[in-house]
Design an enzyme around this catalytic site. Structure first.
Site, PDB file in Angstrom:
ATOM      1  N   SER A   1     -10.047  -0.460   6.804  1.00 26.24           N
ATOM      2  CA  SER A   1      -9.509  -0.278   5.462  1.00 26.24           C
ATOM      3  C   SER A   1      -8.941  -1.528   4.808  1.00 26.24           C
ATOM      4  O   SER A   1      -8.508  -1.487   3.663  1.00 26.24           O
ATOM      5  CB  SER A   1      -8.428   0.802   5.465  1.00 26.24           C
TER       6      SER A   1
ATOM      7  N   LYS B   1       0.856  -1.195   0.000  1.00 23.29           N
ATOM      8  CA  LYS B   1       0.000   0.000   0.000  1.00 23.29           C
ATOM      9  C   LYS B   1       0.890   1.243   0.000  1.00 23.29           C
ATOM     10  O   LYS B   1       1.939   1.264   0.663  1.00 23.29           O
ATOM     11  CB  LYS B   1      -0.914  -0.022   1.227  1.00 23.29           C
TER      12      LYS B   1
ATOM     13  N   SER C   1      -9.788   1.954   2.651  1.00 20.76           N
ATOM     14  CA  SER C   1      -8.916   2.762   1.811  1.00 20.76           C
ATOM     15  C   SER C   1      -7.894   1.918   1.048  1.00 20.76           C
ATOM     16  O   SER C   1      -7.287   2.424   0.102  1.00 20.76           O
ATOM     17  CB  SER C   1      -8.193   3.782   2.685  1.00 20.76           C
TER      18      SER C   1
END
Lengths: 466, 441
Positions: free
Chosen positions: B141, B39, B116
Site C-alpha cells: 500500500s 494516512k 491503499s
C-alpha cells in the site's frame, strides 16, 4: 473415553484465578483500586483503535511460579492467541489468551494419597464486568485486562468432596506462592461432571464463582444426574449454568456451548522466549511449599498431626509459627497458633494482616505462659484483646498486675475466707465427697481475679481443711 | 495563500484528504518547516481518524500514535488525514468508506492514485510546499500508489517503525512508512519515525540511524538481483523496458546485475498474504461494533443484533468480503488447511528471500505490472483481478523486507515505478540505490 471410568462420579475442573499483580496483563492500569466504574482504564484495556498490548512481566513470573510448584512442563515460548467472539464485555471482541501452546502442561496438585493431574496452565486477560440494571446492561471496564491463570485438570476427581479438596489445596499453593490473595482476587470455575449411571455422559457447568460454590455445584450436579438416570431419562452431553442463589444448575442455550472461536496467533505480541535462565531465577526464589513445611513440622518438630496440617495449609499461620518457635516452645506455640489465634481472628472477622498481630505479640504472650508468669486463662483474655488492637503485652501485664499470684500468704488468706464462706461444701468434702471442694476453688479464683493457679489453690485448701 | 488554505484548494479538486487540520509541532528539529500528512489509519489526538471507514465517523482519538508524537517533537506540522481504501483494503483507493470521496490521480483525474495510501501519494505529488507523507503498507500500500503517482515511497522492515497508534489491518504485516518527492526527504522522514517503542511489542530494538548519511555513499561494488518472475508474463512490456533502462544506469555506476528467481514467492505469496491478512483483519475489525466509539445507532434488540446492524450499515462491501473470508479461513475444520498452512508458507518465503540476500545486496523489479488504471477499467475488474495487482509488492511485505518505489520514467504520460527490496534493517542500502537511480534520471 467414558469407558475408562469406573468411579461413581467423574469431575474435571477448569478454573480461572486472578493473579495478585499491581497492574493489568497488557497495560499499566492498576488491577485493583477505586471501584468507581470505568475509572481504571486506558486506550488499551478499552480496545481503542491503534492501541496495542504489552505483556506484564510480573504476570509471566507469577504463572511460571505456579507451573514450577505443580511440576508442570514449561513451554519454551510464550505464545498468545486471539479467541474471537462477540460479547459486550470484550473490549476488542476477542480475548487474548493461549491456545496451541500453554505455558504449563502435565502438572499435578498433590492431595493426601492422590495427585490431581493438570492438563494445562495458561495466561489470559479478564473481560470487563457487566452490571444488570433494569432494562439496561452497564459495562464496567475496570476489570478488563486483569491477569488470569487458567488451570485445567484432567477428569480425575471422583466426588464433590474431592473437588473441594483440590480447590483448597490449589488455593494453599497459590497463597504460598504469593501470587493470589483470597481477599482481593476472584476465582471462577467451569466444571465437567458425569456419573456412572449415565454412562459418564459429560455435562459442563459454567460460570461458578468462589471455591465453596464449586463444591455445591458439583454436589448438585452429581445428584441431579443420578436422579435423571434413575428416572430413565436419556443422558445427553450438555452445557449448564450455575445459579448460586437457587443452588441449582440450569440448561444453557446450545449456541453458547458450541461456539467456534477461530483462534489465531496474537499478531500484536511478539513470541517471548522462556529461557532456562529466566526460569532458573524464579526457581531460586521459590518459597518452601505447604507439603515441605508439613513434613518438617511432623518429622523435625514432632508436633501433633492435625495441628501440623492446619498450620502448614495456611501460609500466614505457618510463617507466624516459624517466627514464634524461635523463642517459644514448639508444642505450646503450635497449640496456640492452631486454636487460639484463628479463634480470635474468626471472632473479630479479620485476616491476620488486618488484625496487625505480629510474631512479637505472640512471642511475648506465649513466653509468659511458658514460664508460668501468667495463667492460660489470662493468656486467653490477652489474645482476645490483641484481636481488637495489638499492644505491648509485657507492659500491659505489668501495669495491670496480671501476673499469676504465687504469693502463698495471699492465697492462704483467700482460702481461709473461702472455707468460712462455704461451710456446706467443706462439710461435704469431709464426708468424703472429693469434688465438693471445687466450689471453694472457684471462690478463691474469683477473689484472685483468675491470677491464682487452680492446682496451687486446691492443694492449699486441702491442707487447711485436713 | 497559507499552506492550510492551499491544501484545502488542492483537496477540493482531488479528494486527497479525509480530514484537514493544523496540529502544531511540540518542538523544533529535523522537520521544522515541514508539513506532514498522515494516512487516515494513523491516529492523531483530537483529530477525527476513521481509517477511511464510516464506522469510525466522529471518532476523535484520545492519544497520538508514536510516529505522530515523533513528528511533532521534530518540528513537523500535521496538516491532515489522507484518503485511503477503507481500513487499507484495496489497491486503487476506490474502496473508500461510505460517504467518502475517491482520491483522483494528480496527473490524470480519470485514473486511480493507487492504494491503499492513495491520498498520501497524490498529495505528495501535488503539495506546493515542503511536505512528507506518513503512509502505511500491509501488502504493498505504499509502493503501489507511489508508483502510480510518480513519487518515492518507502516501506521499512517490519518492526523498524512503531505501529502504536496504527489502526490495525493485519498486525503481523502492517508497516508505517514515508512518501516524498525526493529521496533525501525519504531519508529525513525515516530518520524521524524509525526507532524502538516499548508500547509496540513487535517493535525492533534496532539503534536509531540517520539515513541522510547514506545519500553520499554511492553504489559501486554492490550486487543486485533482478527478480526473474517480475519481468515476464503479466507485466506491461513498456514497463519492463523502462525498468531495464534504469538497471543499466546502475550498471554504469559499478553495480553487478544478475537475474534471480524467487519461485516460491511468485507462486504462493499472493495466496499466503491474503489468507493471513484476512484472518488477522477479521479479528482486528471485530472491535468496531457501535458500542464504545465511532458510529452508534439506536439501541434495539440484543447485543448481537445491535452489533450486526451497526456493522452492516457502516462497513463497505470489500470490508465485509474480507471479514467473511478471514473468519471462514480460521474456523475449525478450515483453520489448518488455510490459516496454519499460510503461516508455514510465509516462513518458507522469508527463507527464500534470506537466501537471495546471502548473494545480493538488494533485489529489483517493477513496482506495479501496469500504469495507474482508469476508474472505468477498475469497475470491470473482478475481486480476484484486483488482488492480482499486488503480485509484485506482496512478497517483501509478507517477508517484512524493506522496499522502496522510485520514479522510473513514463508510459502514455503516466509514471512508472521501479522497486528496490533490501534485506531486513538494510534501509540504508536501498536508499543508496534509490539515490543512484534519482541521479540517473
Amino acid at each position: 473415553m467414558g469407558n475408562e471410568f469406573t468411579s461413581d462420579a467423574v469431575v474435571g475442573i477448569e478454573c480461572h484465578v486472578e493473579l495478585n499483580t499491581n497492574t493489568k496483563l497488557f497495560c499499566s492500569c492498576p488491577r485493583k483500586g477505586t471501584e468507581e466504574p470505568n475509572s481504571r482504564c486506558c486506550e488499551i484495556c478499552l480496545g481503542h483503535p491503534g492501541s496495542k498490548p504489552s505483556v506484564n512481566k510480573k504476570a509471566i513470573e507469577f504463572a511460571l511460579k505456579l507451573c514450577l510448584a505443580t511440576n508442570s512442563k514449561i513451554a519454551k515460548e510464550l505464545v498468545f492467541s486471539r479467541k474471537s467472539y462477540f460479547y459486550p464485555d470484550l473490549a476488542k471482541n476477542f480475548q487474548i489468551t493461549q491456545y496451541e501452546m500453554p505455558l504449563g502442561s502435565n502438572g499435578e496438585i498433590k492431595l493426601p494419597g492422590k495427585a490431581i493431574k493438570l492438563k494445562r496452565i495458561h495466561l489470559e486477560e479478564d473481560p470487563a464486568s457487566m452490571v444488570h440494571s433494569g432494562s439496561y446492561v452497564l459495562v464496567d471496564y475496570n476489570r478488563s485486562g486483569n491477569p488470569l491463570v487458567e488451570i485445567v485438570t484432567e477428569p480425575v476427581m471422583e466426588s464433590a468432596q474431592e473437588a473441594r479438596d483440590f480447590m483448597k489445596q490449589l488455593i494453599t499453593v497459590l497463597e504460598y506462592l504469593e501470587i493470589f490473595d483470597i481477599n482481593n482476587c476472584v476465582i471462577k470455575a467451569d466444571v465437567n461432571v458425569s456419573v456412572r449411571e449415565s454412562g459418564y455422559s459429560r455435562v459442563e457447568v459454567k460460570n461458578i464463582t468462589g471455591f465453596k460454590e464449586i463444591e455445591r455445584a458439583v454436589n448438585y450436579e452429581v445428584q441431579r444426574q443420578k436422579h435423571e438416570a434413575k428416572d430413565g431419562k436419556k443422558a445427553m452431553q450438555e452445557t449448564r449454568g450455575w445459579d448460586a442463589d437457587k443452588g441449582m444448575t440450569f440448561p444453557m442455550r446450545q449456541k453458547e456451548s458450541e461456539e467456534d472461536y477461530g483462534y489465531i496467533i496474537e499478531p500484536d505480541l511478539a513470541v517471548i522466549d522462556i529461557t532456562d535462565d529466566f526460569v532458573g531465577k524464579i526457581k531460586l526464589a521459590m518459597p518452601e511449599m505447604a507439603d515441605e513445611k508439613l513434613r518438617k513440622f511432623l518429622d523435625e518438630h514432632g508436633i501433633e498431626e492435625t495441628t501440623a496440617n492446619v498450620i502448614a495449609k495456611d501460609r500466614k499461620l505457618a510463617k507466624m509459627y516459624e517466627e514464634v518457635i524461635k523463642e517459644v516452645d514448639r508444642e505450646l506455640a503450635s497449640k496456640w497458633i492452631r486454636r487460639e489465634l484463628p479463634r480470635v481472628l474468626n471472632y473479630q472477622k479479620k485476616s491476620l494482616e488486618e488484625s496487625n498481630i505480629e510474631p512479637k505479640h505472640m512471642i511475648s504472650l506465649l513466653k509468659l505462659i511458658q514460664h508460668g508468669k501468667i495463667t492460660e486463662k489470662t493468656g486467653q483474655q490477652l489474645i482476645n484483646m490483641l484481636g481488637e488492637a495489638p499492644f505491648d503485652v509485657d507492659e500491659h501485664v505489668k501495669k495491670e498486675g496480671l501476673s499469676a499470684v504465687s504469693d502463698s500468704s495471699q492465697i492462704e488468706q483467700f482460702c481461709k475466707e473461702a472455707i468460712k464462706e462455704a461451710p456446706k461444701a467443706v462439710e461435704e468434702y469431709k464426708a468424703g465427697k472429693e469434688k465438693a471442694l471445687n466450689f471453694c476453688v472457684g471462690i478463691v479464683m474469683k477473689k484472685s481475679k483468675g491470677k491464682a493457679k487452680p492446682e496451687t489453690v486446691m492443694e492449699m485448701l486441702k491442707k487447711l481443711v485436713d | 495563500m497559507n499552506a492550510i488554505e492551499e491544501t484545502k484548494r488542492i483537496n477540493d479538486e482531488y479528494n486527497f484528504f479525509n480530514e484537514i487540520c493544523e496540529v502544531k509541532p511540540s518542538g523544533k528539529g529535523k522537520l521544522s518547516g515541514y508539513y506532514v500528512s498522515v494516512k487516515d489509519c494513523i491516529v492523531v489526538k483530537d483529530v477525527e481518524s476513521r481509517s477511511g471507514s464510516a464506522i469510525l465517523s466522529g471518532y476523535k482519538p484520545v492519544f497520538d500514535a508514536t510516529v505522530v508524537k515523533m513528528i511533532k517533537e521534530e518540528g513537523g506540522t500535521i496538516i491532515g488525514k489522507t484518503a485511503q481504501d477503507e481500513f487499507g483494503f484495496g489497491s486503487f483507493s476506490v474502496n473508500v468508506g461510505k460517504g467518502m470521496k475517491i482520491p483522483l490521480n494528480p496527473i490524470d483525474k480519470e485514473r486511480s492514485c493507487g492504494g491503499s495510501s492513495g491520498g498520501a501519494a497524490g498529495f505528495t505529488k501535488k503539495a506546493p510546499f515542503k511536505h512528507i507523507a506518513i503512509a502505511e503498507s500491509t501488502g504493498g500500500s505504499i509502493v503501489c500508489p507511489a508508483s502510480f503517482c510518480g513519487v518515492y515511497g518507502l516501506c521499512p522492515t517490519y518492526g523498524l517503525v512503531s505501529r502504536y497508534g496504527l489502526m490495525d489491518y493485519a498486525s503481523s504485516l502492517d508497516k508505517i512508512g514515508v512518501m516524498a518527492k525526493r529521496i533525501d526527504e525519504i531519508a529525513l522522514g525515516l530518520s524521524v519515525i524509525a526507532g524502538h517503542d516499548e508500547k509496540d511489542a513487535t517493535s525492533a530494538t534496532a539503534k536509531k540511524e540517520d539515513y541522510g548519511l547514506q545519500l553520499s555513499k554511492g553504489v559501486k561494488g554492490m550486487k543486485i538481483g533482478i527478480i526473474k518472475e517480475s519481468l515476464g508474463k503479466g507485466t506491461d512490456r513498456e514497463i519492463s523496458k523502462k525498468v531495464m533502462e534504469k538497471i543499466k544506469v546502475l550498471e554504469e555506476k559499478g553495480v553487478t546485475i544478475k537475474e534471480v528467481p524467487l519461485p516460491l514467492n511468485a507462486k504462493y505469496s499472493l495466496a499466503a498474504y491474503y489468507l493471513i491478512a484476512m484472518c488477522e483483519a477479521s479479528t482486528n475489525l471485530a472491535k468496531y461494533c457501535g458500542m464504545r466509539y465511532g458510529k452508534h445507532a439506536e439501541l434495539k434488540g440484543g447485543f448481537d443484533e445491535y452489533f450486526s446492524s451497526v456493522r452492516s450499515a457502516n462497513f463497505g462491501d470489500e470490508v465485509k468480503r474480507r471479514i467473511i473470508m478471514g473468519t471462514f479461513a480460521r474456523m475449525t475444520g478450515f483453520r489448518d488447511a488455510y490459516y496454519i498452512k499460510a503461516l508455514k508458507a510465509r516462513t518458507m518465503m522469508i527463507e527464500e528471500y534470506r537466501k537471495a540476500f546471502m548473494e545480493f545486496d538488494a533485489l529489483i523489479s517493477p513496482t506495479m505490472p501496469v500504469i495507474a488504471p482508469k476508474f472505468s477499467e477498475i469497475k470491470k475488474m473482478s475481486p480476484l483481478q484486483n488482488y492480482m495487482m499486488d503480485i509484485l509488492g506482496v512478497g517483501p511485505n509478507l517477508a517484512g523486507m524493506p522496499h522502496i518505489s522510485c520514479p522510473a520514467g513514463e508510459k502514455e504520460g503516466m509514471p512508472i515505478g521501479i522497486m528496490v527490496t533490501g534485506n531486513q534493517f538494510e534501509e540504508g542500502k536501498i536508499i543508496r540505490i534509490a539515490k543512484a537511480l534519482e541521479n540517473g534520471q
